[in-house]
Design a protein around this motif. Structure first.
Motif, PDB file in Angstrom:
ATOM      1  N   GLY A  68       0.825  -1.199   0.000  1.00  0.00           N
ATOM      2  CA  GLY A  68       0.000   0.000   0.000  1.00  0.00           C
ATOM      3  C   GLY A  68       0.857   1.245   0.000  1.00  0.00           C
ATOM      4  O   GLY A  68       1.973   1.256  -0.546  1.00  0.00           O
ATOM      5  N   TYR A  69       0.336   2.292   0.645  1.00  0.00           N
ATOM      6  CA  TYR A  69       0.989   3.598   0.636  1.00  0.00           C
ATOM      7  C   TYR A  69       0.896   4.230   2.008  1.00  0.00           C
ATOM      8  O   TYR A  69      -0.139   4.133   2.674  1.00  0.00           O
ATOM      9  CB  TYR A  69       0.319   4.527  -0.375  1.00  0.00           C
ATOM     10  N   ILE A  70       1.977   4.887   2.417  1.00  0.00           N
ATOM     11  CA  ILE A  70       1.971   5.685   3.639  1.00  0.00           C
ATOM     12  C   ILE A  70       2.394   7.089   3.238  1.00  0.00           C
ATOM     13  O   ILE A  70       3.481   7.287   2.692  1.00  0.00           O
ATOM     14  CB  ILE A  70       2.910   5.105   4.713  1.00  0.00           C
ATOM     15  N   THR A  71       1.502   8.051   3.477  1.00  0.00           N
ATOM     16  CA  THR A  71       1.774   9.445   3.122  1.00  0.00           C
ATOM     17  C   THR A  71       2.018  10.245   4.391  1.00  0.00           C
ATOM     18  O   THR A  71       1.244  10.157   5.352  1.00  0.00           O
ATOM     19  CB  THR A  71       0.590  10.052   2.344  1.00  0.00           C
ATOM     20  N   VAL A  72       3.104  11.012   4.378  1.00  0.00           N
ATOM     21  CA  VAL A  72       3.404  11.934   5.467  1.00  0.00           C
ATOM     22  C   VAL A  72       3.319  13.336   4.867  1.00  0.00           C
ATOM     23  O   VAL A  72       4.049  13.667   3.946  1.00  0.00           O
ATOM     24  CB  VAL A  72       4.793  11.689   6.072  1.00  0.00           C
ATOM     25  N   ARG A  73       2.393  14.136   5.378  1.00  0.00           N
ATOM     26  CA  ARG A  73       2.191  15.511   4.900  1.00  0.00           C
ATOM     27  C   ARG A  73       2.606  16.451   6.018  1.00  0.00           C
ATOM     28  O   ARG A  73       2.367  16.171   7.201  1.00  0.00           O
ATOM     29  CB  ARG A  73       0.723  15.717   4.543  1.00  0.00           C
ATOM     30  N   PHE A  74       3.245  17.565   5.657  1.00  0.00           N
ATOM     31  CA  PHE A  74       3.784  18.467   6.668  1.00  0.00           C
ATOM     32  C   PHE A  74       3.976  19.860   6.086  1.00  0.00           C
ATOM     33  O   PHE A  74       3.789  20.084   4.892  1.00  0.00           O
ATOM     34  CB  PHE A  74       5.116  17.930   7.208  1.00  0.00           C
ATOM     35  N   LEU A  75       4.354  20.779   6.951  1.00  0.00           N
ATOM     36  CA  LEU A  75       4.596  22.153   6.548  1.00  0.00           C
ATOM     37  C   LEU A  75       6.085  22.451   6.662  1.00  0.00           C
ATOM     38  O   LEU A  75       6.714  22.102   7.655  1.00  0.00           O
ATOM     39  CB  LEU A  75       3.803  23.101   7.450  1.00  0.00           C
ATOM     40  N   ASP A  93      -5.229  -0.693  -3.134  1.00  0.00           N
ATOM     41  CA  ASP A  93      -6.385  -0.223  -3.908  1.00  0.00           C
ATOM     42  C   ASP A  93      -6.731   1.231  -3.583  1.00  0.00           C
ATOM     43  O   ASP A  93      -7.808   1.712  -3.950  1.00  0.00           O
ATOM     44  CB  ASP A  93      -7.610  -1.106  -3.628  1.00  0.00           C
ATOM     45  N   LEU A  94      -5.833   1.909  -2.872  1.00  0.00           N
ATOM     46  CA  LEU A  94      -5.984   3.325  -2.492  1.00  0.00           C
ATOM     47  C   LEU A  94      -7.178   3.591  -1.582  1.00  0.00           C
ATOM     48  O   LEU A  94      -7.773   4.657  -1.603  1.00  0.00           O
ATOM     49  CB  LEU A  94      -6.048   4.227  -3.731  1.00  0.00           C
ATOM     50  N   LYS A  95      -7.510   2.618  -0.748  1.00  0.00           N
ATOM     51  CA  LYS A  95      -8.568   2.785   0.247  1.00  0.00           C
ATOM     52  C   LYS A  95      -7.905   2.898   1.616  1.00  0.00           C
ATOM     53  O   LYS A  95      -6.976   2.155   1.927  1.00  0.00           O
ATOM     54  CB  LYS A  95      -9.523   1.599   0.209  1.00  0.00           C
ATOM     55  N   GLU A  96      -8.402   3.860   2.411  1.00  0.00           N
ATOM     56  CA  GLU A  96      -7.831   4.030   3.748  1.00  0.00           C
ATOM     57  C   GLU A  96      -7.934   2.711   4.491  1.00  0.00           C
ATOM     58  O   GLU A  96      -8.947   2.010   4.417  1.00  0.00           O
ATOM     59  CB  GLU A  96      -8.570   5.141   4.496  1.00  0.00           C
ATOM     60  N   THR A  97      -6.878   2.371   5.194  1.00  0.00           N
ATOM     61  CA  THR A  97      -6.794   1.065   5.817  1.00  0.00           C
ATOM     62  C   THR A  97      -6.340   1.185   7.266  1.00  0.00           C
ATOM     63  O   THR A  97      -5.820   2.228   7.671  1.00  0.00           O
ATOM     64  CB  THR A  97      -5.822   0.161   5.026  1.00  0.00           C
ATOM     65  N   ALA A  98      -6.518   0.093   8.010  1.00  0.00           N
ATOM     66  CA  ALA A  98      -5.998   0.052   9.373  1.00  0.00           C
ATOM     67  C   ALA A  98      -4.481   0.192   9.290  1.00  0.00           C
ATOM     68  O   ALA A  98      -3.842  -0.476   8.478  1.00  0.00           O
ATOM     69  CB  ALA A  98      -6.384  -1.268  10.033  1.00  0.00           C
ATOM     70  N   PRO A  99      -3.924   1.060  10.087  1.00  0.00           N
ATOM     71  CA  PRO A  99      -2.498   1.348   9.938  1.00  0.00           C
ATOM     72  C   PRO A  99      -1.578   0.238  10.424  1.00  0.00           C
ATOM     73  O   PRO A  99      -1.906  -0.500  11.343  1.00  0.00           O
ATOM     74  CB  PRO A  99      -2.308   2.602  10.793  1.00  0.00           C
ATOM     75  N   ASP A 100      -0.461   0.151   9.748  1.00  0.00           N
ATOM     76  CA  ASP A 100       0.670  -0.614  10.254  1.00  0.00           C
ATOM     77  C   ASP A 100       1.398   0.403  11.127  1.00  0.00           C
ATOM     78  O   ASP A 100       2.222   1.173  10.645  1.00  0.00           O
ATOM     79  CB  ASP A 100       1.551  -1.095   9.101  1.00  0.00           C
ATOM     80  N   LYS A 101       1.006   0.450  12.383  1.00  0.00           N
ATOM     81  CA  LYS A 101       1.456   1.516  13.285  1.00  0.00           C
ATOM     82  C   LYS A 101       2.982   1.600  13.357  1.00  0.00           C
ATOM     83  O   LYS A 101       3.555   2.684  13.306  1.00  0.00           O
ATOM     84  CB  LYS A 101       0.855   1.302  14.676  1.00  0.00           C
ATOM     85  N   GLU A 102       3.650   0.471  13.438  1.00  0.00           N
ATOM     86  CA  GLU A 102       5.106   0.459  13.564  1.00  0.00           C
ATOM     87  C   GLU A 102       5.784   1.047  12.319  1.00  0.00           C
ATOM     88  O   GLU A 102       6.661   1.898  12.416  1.00  0.00           O
ATOM     89  CB  GLU A 102       5.608  -0.966  13.805  1.00  0.00           C
ATOM     90  N   LEU A 103       5.348   0.625  11.138  1.00  0.00           N
ATOM     91  CA  LEU A 103       5.936   1.138   9.899  1.00  0.00           C
ATOM     92  C   LEU A 103       5.609   2.621   9.723  1.00  0.00           C
ATOM     93  O   LEU A 103       6.466   3.412   9.326  1.00  0.00           O
ATOM     94  CB  LEU A 103       5.456   0.333   8.689  1.00  0.00           C
TER      95      LEU A 103
END
Length: 147
Positions: A68-75, A93-103
């Motif tokens: 999947g994808y992990i996006t980090v957005r910041f200023l 499939d670009l659907k929000e998912t339960a996070p892999d908290k550690e990753l």
């Protein structure tokens, strides 16, 4: 006082998540600048290649073998400092998912460690802007950094 941000996508300060020492450079009433404003280049010393090389040295991965994808957005402020980090995870499939908290935490720490951001310059003035990094994850490992 409006309950809506000045601009869609603005990140509001959250005392539980954000460093109180981080300061925006523009007054709150001004429109926030996005990463793509004013230039097409990647505003990081060494460009995206420097980020990829640093990421490869870190060898960040997950036991979960997620895809999947992990996006980090910041200023990025007018001094090149970063803050107001937010993380979002999606499946392949670009659907929000339960996070892999550690990753997610590892990639957030990595993104926070990047210290080569360059402020935008508009009409001779340095300005802050929103930036994001999306990490494409295949079998628990970062296979690509976007944009």
């Amino acid at each position: 006082m409006s309950k809506y941000p000045v601009t869609v996508g603005d990140i509001e300060f959250d005392e539980k998540l954000d460093d109180p020492a981080f300061k925006k450079c523009t007054p709150e009433k001004l429109i926030s600048i996005q990463y793509y404003y004013g230039t097409k280049e990647f505003d990081y010393k060494g460009e995206k290649l420097a980020i990829i090389e640093k990421l490869q040295k870190e060898k960040i991965s997950s036991e979960s073998k997620m895809n999947g994808y992990i996006t980090v957005r910041f200023l990025v402020n007018c001094e090149g400092k970063t803050g107001l980090f937010r993380v979002q995870q999606m499946n392949a499939d670009l659907k929000e998912t339960a996070p892999d908290k550690e990753l997610g935490e590892k990639l957030l720490r990595f993104t926070k460690s990047l210290d080569g951001w360059i402020p935008k310059e508009i009409k001779g003035f340095k300005a802050g802007y929103y930036q994001y990094l999306t990490y494409k994850i295949e079998n628990g490992k970062v296979s690509e950094v976007l944009p």
